[in-house]
Design an enzyme around this catalytic site. Structure first.
Site, PDB file in Angstrom:
ATOM      1  N   HIS A 156       0.840  -1.201   0.000  1.00 42.29           N
ATOM      2  CA  HIS A 156       0.000   0.000   0.000  1.00 42.29           C
ATOM      3  C   HIS A 156       0.873   1.249   0.000  1.00 42.29           C
ATOM      4  O   HIS A 156       2.062   1.189   0.324  1.00 42.29           O
ATOM      5  CB  HIS A 156      -0.913   0.040   1.238  1.00 42.29           C
ATOM      6  N   LYS A 160      -0.424   4.807   4.685  1.00 36.89           N
ATOM      7  CA  LYS A 160      -1.243   3.843   5.426  1.00 36.89           C
ATOM      8  C   LYS A 160      -0.657   3.591   6.808  1.00 36.89           C
ATOM      9  O   LYS A 160       0.538   3.387   6.963  1.00 36.89           O
ATOM     10  CB  LYS A 160      -1.353   2.527   4.641  1.00 36.89           C
TER      11      LYS A 160
END
Ligand code: NAD
Length: 269
Positions: A156, A160
């Protein structure tokens, strides 16, 4: 009749996508958006935030007022905020769509308690593709014996905050269900140093973070002599906002309960 949808955390990355999805959608109306008290976005016009010119809808900080003005509220914020919103949804009988990840078992129990009073759809990933992948992973894990080592790799963007991703854990739960074991008993969430050889039956996780990656997940089934890999790559956050708005339409008027995306998509056997 148009369904009125409110967005909490509306200035966030997902919040903005969700507002665009509702504004552009058929049969749905944006009832408003809220942000954290003291946050920079509060008081701003929603249309101006989205670069679409003034809409006459101001970003508020009063979640109760937003719930009262909505049939369904979509929440992609943070665990503590989501629990407060779930209590409001239960009290006021409004549908709630929860995309927030990093919700632990104790928090999930609170979400379940709120869902006794209203319909809540909770999914760590609202994309159709990932929900199909969850089904496939459970099926493959039920067919292959534990000599196939299961490893889950996710990547990601660098903003995040939780790891492994809620989707990776969901894929782990699907694999564990296929093997008829509990993920908590077999999960290895990180490895560092001399950890010894891999134990048969473990489900391992590896987390990568970098750049603007929206969300990549691969589930590997590795045996001696062959390897099966199932991969999903999200290229746009729009796949999540489309799924969440679809869930909101589905949830309004539904019996109280804690639902997930496979209920919304009709994937449950
Ligand atoms: P973000 O930080 O850009 O946005 C979160 C927003 O919530 C921020 O604007 C923040 O100010 C706001 N917020 C926090 N507390 C609040 C409160 N009490 N009231 C109102 N607003 C509040 O993060 P993001 O990338 O948009 O992701 C948000 C969450 O959604 C994360 O948990 C992420 O993992 C999750 N997510 C889920 C999916 C899915 O499909 N389920 C997809 C993408 C992201």
């Amino acid at each position: 009749m148009s369904i009125r949808i409110g967005i909490v955390g509306c200035a966030g990355r997902m919040g903005q996508m969700l507002m665009k999805e509702v504004l552009d959608g058929q049969g749905v109306t944006l009832s408003g958006g809220t942000e954290r008290d003291g946050g920079a976005a509060a008081g701003q016009d929603i249309g101006e935030l989205l670069g679409r010119g003034k809409l006459g809808l101001t970003i508020g900080t009063d979640a109760r007022a937003l719930f009262l003005a909505s049939d369904a509220v979509i929440d992609f914020t943070a665990p503590a905020a989501t629990l407060a919103h779930a209590k409001l949804a239960a009290e006021l009988g409004k549908a709630l769509i929860v995309g927030t990840t990093g919700i632990d078992a104790a928090h999930e129990a609170e979400l379940r308690a709120a869902a006794a009073k209203t319909s809540i759809v909770y999914a760590p990933n609202f994309s159709v593709g990932v929900n199909l992948l969850l089904n496939l992973v459970e099926k493959v894990a039920s067919i292959l014996d534990p000599s196939y080592d299961i490893e889950i790799v996710e990547m990601h963007h660098h903003h995040k905050v939780d790891a492994p991703s809620g989707t990776a854990l969901g894929l782990g739960r699907a694999a564990a269900a296929g093997r008829q074991v509990s993920l908590d008993d077999v999960a290895v969430r990180q490895r560092d140093g001399i950890v010894g050889p891999r134990k048969t039956g473990e489900i391992g996780f590896a987390t990568l973070r970098g750049g603007d990656v929206v969300g990549d997940h691969t589930v590997m089934f590795a045996a001696e002599g062959e390897r099966i890999e199932l991969t999903h790559k999200a290229q746009s956050r729009a796949v999540f906002s489309k799924g969440a708005v679809r869930a909101a339409r589905w949830a309004v008027g539904r019996q109280p309960g804690l639902y997930d995306m496979s209920d919304v998509l009709g994937l449950k056997a």
